[in-house]
Design a protein around this motif. Sequence first.
Motif, mmCIF file in Angstrom:
data_model
loop_
_atom_site.group_PDB
_atom_site.id
_atom_site.type_symbol
_atom_site.label_atom_id
_atom_site.label_comp_id
_atom_site.label_asym_id
_atom_site.label_seq_id
_atom_site.Cartn_x
_atom_site.Cartn_y
_atom_site.Cartn_z
ATOM 1 N N ILE A 100 41.537 28.508 26.351
ATOM 2 C CA ILE A 100 40.262 27.319 25.841
ATOM 3 C C ILE A 100 41.177 26.646 24.238
ATOM 4 O O ILE A 100 40.795 25.781 24.472
ATOM 5 C CB ILE A 100 39.839 28.063 25.816
ATOM 6 N N HIS A 101 42.570 28.096 23.729
ATOM 7 C CA HIS A 101 42.388 27.609 23.071
ATOM 8 C C HIS A 101 43.973 27.523 22.658
ATOM 9 O O HIS A 101 44.655 27.505 21.408
ATOM 10 C CB HIS A 101 42.242 28.935 22.215
ATOM 11 N N GLY A 102 44.959 27.242 23.463
ATOM 12 C CA GLY A 102 46.605 27.071 23.368
ATOM 13 C C GLY A 102 46.969 28.632 23.119
ATOM 14 O O GLY A 102 47.940 28.343 22.863
ATOM 15 N N GLN A 103 46.454 29.448 22.804
ATOM 16 C CA GLN A 103 47.001 30.684 22.135
ATOM 17 C C GLN A 103 47.797 31.571 22.870
ATOM 18 O O GLN A 103 46.763 32.166 23.911
ATOM 19 C CB GLN A 103 46.041 31.167 21.012
ATOM 20 N N PHE A 104 48.774 31.885 23.133
ATOM 21 C CA PHE A 104 49.713 32.855 23.634
ATOM 22 C C PHE A 104 50.126 33.883 22.952
ATOM 23 O O PHE A 104 50.788 33.213 21.634
ATOM 24 C CB PHE A 104 50.476 32.182 24.851
ATOM 25 N N SER A 105 50.097 34.974 23.258
ATOM 26 C CA SER A 105 50.889 36.353 22.391
ATOM 27 C C SER A 105 51.337 37.524 24.052
ATOM 28 O O SER A 105 51.011 36.998 25.287
ATOM 29 C CB SER A 105 50.012 37.060 21.556
ATOM 30 N N ILE A 106 52.230 38.511 23.536
ATOM 31 C CA ILE A 106 52.248 39.222 24.291
ATOM 32 C C ILE A 106 50.596 39.837 25.290
ATOM 33 O O ILE A 106 51.368 40.316 26.309
ATOM 34 C CB ILE A 106 52.914 40.669 24.043
ATOM 35 N N LYS A 107 50.204 39.760 24.432
ATOM 36 C CA LYS A 107 48.619 40.236 25.644
ATOM 37 C C LYS A 107 48.338 39.221 26.454
ATOM 38 O O LYS A 107 47.070 39.987 27.201
ATOM 39 C CB LYS A 107 47.342 39.944 24.542
ATOM 40 N N SER A 108 48.454 37.513 26.348
ATOM 41 C CA SER A 108 48.640 37.078 27.057
ATOM 42 C C SER A 108 49.380 37.579 28.602
ATOM 43 O O SER A 108 48.281 37.199 29.924
ATOM 44 C CB SER A 108 48.982 35.667 27.359
ATOM 45 N N ASP A 109 50.293 38.304 28.533
ATOM 46 C CA ASP A 109 51.074 38.517 30.066
ATOM 47 C C ASP A 109 50.660 40.115 30.534
ATOM 48 O O ASP A 109 49.968 39.897 31.523
ATOM 49 C CB ASP A 109 52.627 39.154 29.069
ATOM 50 N N VAL A 110 49.755 40.588 29.383
ATOM 51 C CA VAL A 110 48.867 42.002 29.556
ATOM 52 C C VAL A 110 47.967 42.005 31.024
ATOM 53 O O VAL A 110 47.394 42.530 31.238
ATOM 54 C CB VAL A 110 48.912 42.184 28.717
ATOM 55 N N TYR A 111 47.062 40.866 30.163
ATOM 56 C CA TYR A 111 46.173 39.917 30.843
ATOM 57 C C TYR A 111 46.927 39.627 32.576
ATOM 58 O O TYR A 111 45.988 40.033 33.408
ATOM 59 C CB TYR A 111 45.168 38.737 30.369
ATOM 60 N N SER A 112 48.114 38.640 32.597
ATOM 61 C CA SER A 112 48.378 38.660 33.969
ATOM 62 C C SER A 112 48.628 39.745 34.728
ATOM 63 O O SER A 112 48.898 40.064 35.593
ATOM 64 C CB SER A 112 49.490 37.786 33.781
ATOM 65 N N PHE A 113 49.147 40.931 34.070
ATOM 66 C CA PHE A 113 49.512 42.255 34.589
ATOM 67 C C PHE A 113 47.585 42.237 34.904
ATOM 68 O O PHE A 113 48.278 43.125 36.328
ATOM 69 C CB PHE A 113 50.215 42.877 33.824
ATOM 70 N N GLY A 114 47.013 42.758 34.697
ATOM 71 C CA GLY A 114 45.746 43.398 35.061
ATOM 72 C C GLY A 114 45.867 42.778 35.857
ATOM 73 O O GLY A 114 44.822 43.395 37.455
ATOM 74 N N VAL A 115 45.477 41.128 36.238
ATOM 75 C CA VAL A 115 44.613 40.263 37.585
ATOM 76 C C VAL A 115 46.364 40.742 38.281
ATOM 77 O O VAL A 115 45.523 41.159 39.879
ATOM 78 C CB VAL A 115 44.944 39.007 37.252
ATOM 79 N N LEU A 116 46.899 40.506 38.172
ATOM 80 C CA LEU A 116 48.056 41.101 39.418
ATOM 81 C C LEU A 116 47.623 42.825 39.714
ATOM 82 O O LEU A 116 47.557 43.233 41.388
ATOM 83 C CB LEU A 116 49.682 41.367 38.931
ATOM 84 N N VAL A 117 47.655 44.100 39.108
ATOM 85 C CA VAL A 117 47.032 44.788 39.391
ATOM 86 C C VAL A 117 46.018 45.402 39.912
ATOM 87 O O VAL A 117 46.046 45.361 41.680
ATOM 88 C CB VAL A 117 47.552 45.907 38.340
ATOM 89 N N LEU A 169 42.177 54.632 41.370
ATOM 90 C CA LEU A 169 40.944 54.517 40.412
ATOM 91 C C LEU A 169 42.027 54.479 38.943
ATOM 92 O O LEU A 169 41.146 53.510 38.270
ATOM 93 C CB LEU A 169 40.109 55.949 40.147
ATOM 94 N N ARG A 170 43.222 55.036 39.140
ATOM 95 C CA ARG A 170 42.795 54.998 37.723
ATOM 96 C C ARG A 170 44.162 53.989 37.406
ATOM 97 O O ARG A 170 44.367 52.745 36.014
ATOM 98 C CB ARG A 170 44.709 56.345 37.512
ATOM 99 N N SER A 171 45.002 53.079 38.437
ATOM 100 C CA SER A 171 44.818 51.642 38.759
ATOM 101 C C SER A 171 44.273 50.732 38.101
ATOM 102 O O SER A 171 44.336 49.670 37.304
ATOM 103 C CB SER A 171 46.345 51.528 39.697
ATOM 104 N N ILE A 172 43.007 50.964 38.695
ATOM 105 C CA ILE A 172 41.778 50.324 38.263
ATOM 106 C C ILE A 172 41.309 49.995 36.890
ATOM 107 O O ILE A 172 41.326 49.289 36.454
ATOM 108 C CB ILE A 172 40.761 50.301 39.391
ATOM 109 N N HIS A 173 41.384 51.095 36.468
ATOM 110 C CA HIS A 173 40.473 51.312 35.002
ATOM 111 C C HIS A 173 42.208 50.532 34.016
ATOM 112 O O HIS A 173 41.123 50.012 33.522
ATOM 113 C CB HIS A 173 41.293 52.700 35.230
ATOM 114 N N VAL A 174 43.155 50.932 34.843
ATOM 115 C CA VAL A 174 43.979 50.441 33.558
ATOM 116 C C VAL A 174 43.920 48.734 33.572
ATOM 117 O O VAL A 174 44.269 47.717 32.791
ATOM 118 C CB VAL A 174 45.602 50.732 34.168
ATOM 119 N N ALA A 175 43.693 48.099 34.665
ATOM 120 C CA ALA A 175 43.677 46.902 35.494
ATOM 121 C C ALA A 175 42.568 46.423 34.436
ATOM 122 O O ALA A 175 43.114 45.187 33.627
ATOM 123 C CB ALA A 175 43.572 46.632 36.151
#
Length: 236
Positions: A100-117, A169-175
């Motif tokens: 939405i805003h074009g802002q990216f950081s290490i937390k952008s990769d964290v988000y993608s990781f969560g989707v992957l999990v 369950l832990r993997s889903i929670h972390v994701a």
Amino acid sequence: MTNKSLDKYLFDETRNSMLDWPKRFNIIQGMARGILYLHQDSRLQIIHRDLKAGNILLDGDMNPKISDFGLARKFVGSDTATKTKKVVGTHGYISPEYAIHGQFSIKSDVYSFGVLVLEIVSGRKNREFCHDDRNDNLLGHAWKLYKQGRSIELMSASLQASCVIPEVLRSIHVALLCVQNHAKDRPTMLSVVLMLISESVLPQPKHPAFYSEESSSEPESVSSVDDSMITHVYPR
């Protein structure tokens, strides 16, 4: 790599049985350690910006290797966030602040990781997911199951014989912690690695991105964003 990419197995009905739960949990942990290395342990801090199943390669032992750094950005020093007018990446894996805003950081990769999990646990693609008559994406579906105490139902049926329920369950929670709507609420990859290998009590996640608790309408999509907010989105 010997076994090509994760998506060749994960989303293929004839091959997904080759990925039992121990293999999938090993892939989740290996990805987490790899992203942590990019974010914290390498000489230059690197934000990948295009983490997805197709960019996770598997060696002969099904160990994951992160690939395709064509969209990656490197940082020197403590400044690990920036803004761009050209949003690149793959629909379904892009964090909301980036889309939405074009802002990216290490937390952008964290988000993608969560989707992957969540994709690894369910064997389903986030951007192609549908459930009965609801318009939830995979994240919204996982969130609703979590709130109802039914997270185990997200697990792929092919894992019934091999699953270790506490690990699932832990993997889903972390994701769900990783895909929270606001970047500041998401954990760092160091915290993710520690949460995956420990038995400590996990914090409660807030609702995921692109999800409205007030309605069951279709989640926001990148393409619906006001043109004045970003220049272009380039799906890969």
